[in-house]
Design a protein around this motif. Structure first.
Motif, PDB file in Angstrom:
ATOM      1  N   MET A  35       0.779  -1.320   0.079  1.00  0.00           N
ATOM      2  CA  MET A  35       0.114   0.188  -0.054  1.00  0.00           C
ATOM      3  C   MET A  35       0.751   1.283  -0.030  1.00  0.00           C
ATOM      4  N   ALA A  36       2.189   0.978   0.881  1.00  0.00           N
ATOM      5  CA  ALA A  36       2.675   2.468   0.778  1.00  0.00           C
ATOM      6  C   ALA A  36       3.722   2.590  -0.299  1.00  0.00           C
ATOM      7  N   THR A  37       3.969   1.442  -1.199  1.00  0.00           N
ATOM      8  CA  THR A  37       4.621   1.684  -2.322  1.00  0.00           C
ATOM      9  C   THR A  37       4.128   1.538  -3.713  1.00  0.00           C
ATOM     10  N   THR A  38       4.122   0.366  -4.230  1.00  0.00           N
ATOM     11  CA  THR A  38       3.326   0.001  -5.496  1.00  0.00           C
ATOM     12  C   THR A  38       1.978   0.572  -5.481  1.00  0.00           C
ATOM     13  N   GLY A  39       1.138   0.288  -4.409  1.00  0.00           N
ATOM     14  CA  GLY A  39      -0.044   0.991  -4.302  1.00  0.00           C
ATOM     15  C   GLY A  39      -0.288   2.422  -4.377  1.00  0.00           C
ATOM     16  N   LEU A  40       0.716   3.150  -3.636  1.00  0.00           N
ATOM     17  CA  LEU A  40       0.551   4.484  -3.831  1.00  0.00           C
ATOM     18  C   LEU A  40       1.147   5.021  -4.976  1.00  0.00           C
ATOM     19  N   GLU A  41       2.259   4.461  -5.751  1.00  0.00           N
ATOM     20  CA  GLU A  41       2.665   4.701  -7.034  1.00  0.00           C
ATOM     21  C   GLU A  41       1.406   4.802  -8.044  1.00  0.00           C
ATOM     22  N   PHE A  42       0.718   3.595  -7.945  1.00  0.00           N
ATOM     23  CA  PHE A  42      -0.260   3.204  -8.906  1.00  0.00           C
ATOM     24  C   PHE A  42      -1.397   4.157  -8.885  1.00  0.00           C
ATOM     25  N   ARG A  43      -1.698   4.730  -7.368  1.00  0.00           N
ATOM     26  CA  ARG A  43      -2.796   5.610  -7.314  1.00  0.00           C
ATOM     27  C   ARG A  43      -2.287   7.087  -8.090  1.00  0.00           C
ATOM     28  N   LEU A  44      -1.166   7.424  -7.845  1.00  0.00           N
ATOM     29  CA  LEU A  44      -0.601   8.850  -8.294  1.00  0.00           C
ATOM     30  C   LEU A  44      -0.420   8.464  -9.966  1.00  0.00           C
ATOM     31  N   ARG A  45      -0.297   7.447 -10.309  1.00  0.00           N
ATOM     32  CA  ARG A  45      -0.088   7.149 -11.882  1.00  0.00           C
ATOM     33  C   ARG A  45      -1.517   7.290 -12.650  1.00  0.00           C
ATOM     34  N   HIS A  46      -2.347   6.609 -11.926  1.00  0.00           N
ATOM     35  CA  HIS A  46      -3.651   6.289 -12.688  1.00  0.00           C
ATOM     36  C   HIS A  46      -4.834   6.713 -11.916  1.00  0.00           C
ATOM     37  N   GLY A  47      -4.617   7.099 -10.883  1.00  0.00           N
ATOM     38  CA  GLY A  47      -5.877   7.529 -10.070  1.00  0.00           C
ATOM     39  C   GLY A  47      -6.899   6.265  -9.738  1.00  0.00           C
ATOM     40  N   LEU A  48      -6.188   5.078  -9.377  1.00  0.00           N
ATOM     41  CA  LEU A  48      -7.008   4.001  -9.268  1.00  0.00           C
ATOM     42  C   LEU A  48      -6.414   3.099  -8.037  1.00  0.00           C
ATOM     43  N   ASP A  49      -7.547   2.178  -7.561  1.00  0.00           N
ATOM     44  CA  ASP A  49      -7.157   1.473  -6.234  1.00  0.00           C
ATOM     45  C   ASP A  49      -6.400   0.220  -6.786  1.00  0.00           C
ATOM     46  N   TYR A  50      -5.215   0.153  -6.189  1.00  0.00           N
ATOM     47  CA  TYR A  50      -4.146  -0.993  -6.599  1.00  0.00           C
ATOM     48  C   TYR A  50      -4.722  -2.238  -5.820  1.00  0.00           C
ATOM     49  N   GLY A  51      -5.724  -2.012  -4.998  1.00  0.00           N
ATOM     50  CA  GLY A  51      -6.179  -3.214  -4.066  1.00  0.00           C
ATOM     51  C   GLY A  51      -7.047  -4.055  -4.862  1.00  0.00           C
ATOM     52  N   ILE A  52      -7.546  -3.348  -6.098  1.00  0.00           N
ATOM     53  CA  ILE A  52      -8.514  -4.037  -6.903  1.00  0.00           C
ATOM     54  C   ILE A  52      -7.426  -4.982  -7.852  1.00  0.00           C
ATOM     55  N   LEU A  53      -6.517  -4.317  -8.236  1.00  0.00           N
ATOM     56  CA  LEU A  53      -5.571  -5.227  -8.916  1.00  0.00           C
ATOM     57  C   LEU A  53      -5.146  -6.500  -8.059  1.00  0.00           C
ATOM     58  N   MET A  54      -4.860  -6.143  -6.930  1.00  0.00           N
ATOM     59  CA  MET A  54      -4.218  -7.238  -6.126  1.00  0.00           C
ATOM     60  C   MET A  54      -5.150  -8.360  -5.841  1.00  0.00           C
ATOM     61  N   ARG A  55      -6.463  -8.132  -5.667  1.00  0.00           N
ATOM     62  CA  ARG A  55      -7.355  -9.096  -5.625  1.00  0.00           C
ATOM     63  C   ARG A  55      -7.642  -9.840  -6.754  1.00  0.00           C
ATOM     64  N   HIS A  56      -7.399  -9.334  -7.724  1.00  0.00           N
ATOM     65  CA  HIS A  56      -7.430 -10.053  -9.131  1.00  0.00           C
ATOM     66  C   HIS A  56      -6.503 -11.011  -9.341  1.00  0.00           C
ATOM     67  N   GLU A  57      -5.254 -10.562  -8.834  1.00  0.00           N
ATOM     68  CA  GLU A  57      -3.929 -11.357  -9.041  1.00  0.00           C
ATOM     69  C   GLU A  57      -3.631 -12.405  -7.850  1.00  0.00           C
ATOM     70  N   HIS A  58      -3.816 -12.007  -6.788  1.00  0.00           N
ATOM     71  CA  HIS A  58      -3.493 -12.879  -5.613  1.00  0.00           C
ATOM     72  C   HIS A  58      -4.557 -13.629  -4.964  1.00  0.00           C
ATOM     73  N   LEU A  59      -4.979 -14.646  -5.408  1.00  0.00           N
ATOM     74  CA  LEU A  59      -6.033 -15.482  -5.233  1.00  0.00           C
ATOM     75  C   LEU A  59      -5.821 -16.346  -3.897  1.00  0.00           C
TER      76      LEU A  59
END
Length: 247
Positions: A170-194
């Protein structure tokens, strides 16, 4: 006894991505695998712990016939000594096609089901892949049948489901993803990490008689990564899972 409540969760269903995520998914996936962003590059430096742990057996005893599950960009190969057959399972050709280590690979399989039934490996390895697998019991059962007598499954995974792992992304990739795309990285994590790290550990412990676990952190829950070595597959369990989870 098999963990029936856990087995009943499989095969899992991968959550669908919203349209905006689907538009950027391929580029984001490659960026993460190749360390193309600041956060991804920092993550790769931390991930060296997993690569080193997986390879420490052959660093000490010499190369051995290996099958790597989810080989991606072949970034485990620089940690592995040359000199023995090295096969990989990787469905995404774009990841490994131009990799510098491609010449060291004997065979590439898009699915573990494609590995010849009579082939045997001294070690089956995986780095940051088991958390993605929807039909993990079937994959593990196949691994058990492909190990030679005395062989070992050597798996490194993120501590998905743990507090430190969640804070970390959340403090690294998630924050960078939100700054770049304005989206919640948690949605991508739930898709990937089953699969959580606890689920992966529990399945491996059911299938193998000898299991060792190490963590990068203060115990399992306050860790970033875990490393699992499993030996002596339980033949009855492997056969049961192979039948139960047959495609």
């Amino acid at each position: 006894m098999p963990n029936e409540p856990l087995l009943a969760r499989y095969p899992k269903t991968r959550p669908e991505l919203p349209p905006r995520f689907r538009e950027i998914y391929a580029a984001q996936y490659l960026d993460n695998r190749q360390g193309a962003t600041t956060a991804a590059s920092a993550a790769q430096r931390l991930e060296r712990w997993m690569h080193i742990r997986v390879a420490e057996d052959v660093r000490a005893a010499g190369p051995a016939a290996t099958l790597e599950i989810g080989a991606g960009t072949l970034n485990q190969l620089p940690f592995e000594p040359a000199g023995a057959a090295y096969d990989v399972v990787e469905p995404f050709e774009a990841l490994y096609r131009d990799a510098p280590q491609r010449g060291r690979i004997r065979d590439v399989f898009a699915d573990i089901a494609e590995v010849p039934a009579d082939r045997r490996y001294a070690r089956i390895t995986s780095i940051a892949a088991f958390e993605h697998v929807a039909d993990l019991p079937a994959l593990l059962a196949r691994c058990a049948t492909l190990l030679e007598d005395g062989g070992a499954l050597r798996v490194a995974i993120p501590s998905e489901g743990g507090l430190l792992w969640r804070i970390g992304w959340m403090a690294t990739t998630g924050l960078e993803f939100r700054l770049r795309h304005g989206l919640d990285y948690g949605i991508l994590m739930r898709h990937e990490h089953l699969n959580t790290a606890a689920e992966i550990e529990a399945l491996i412990a059911d299938l193998f008689a000898r299991v060792e676990v190490r963590a990068l952190g203060l115990g399992r829950q306050l860790s970033l990564y875990r490393f699992i070595v499993a030996r002596e597959p339980r033949p009855g369990v492997a056969a049961d899972w192979s039948q139960r989870f047959a495609a």
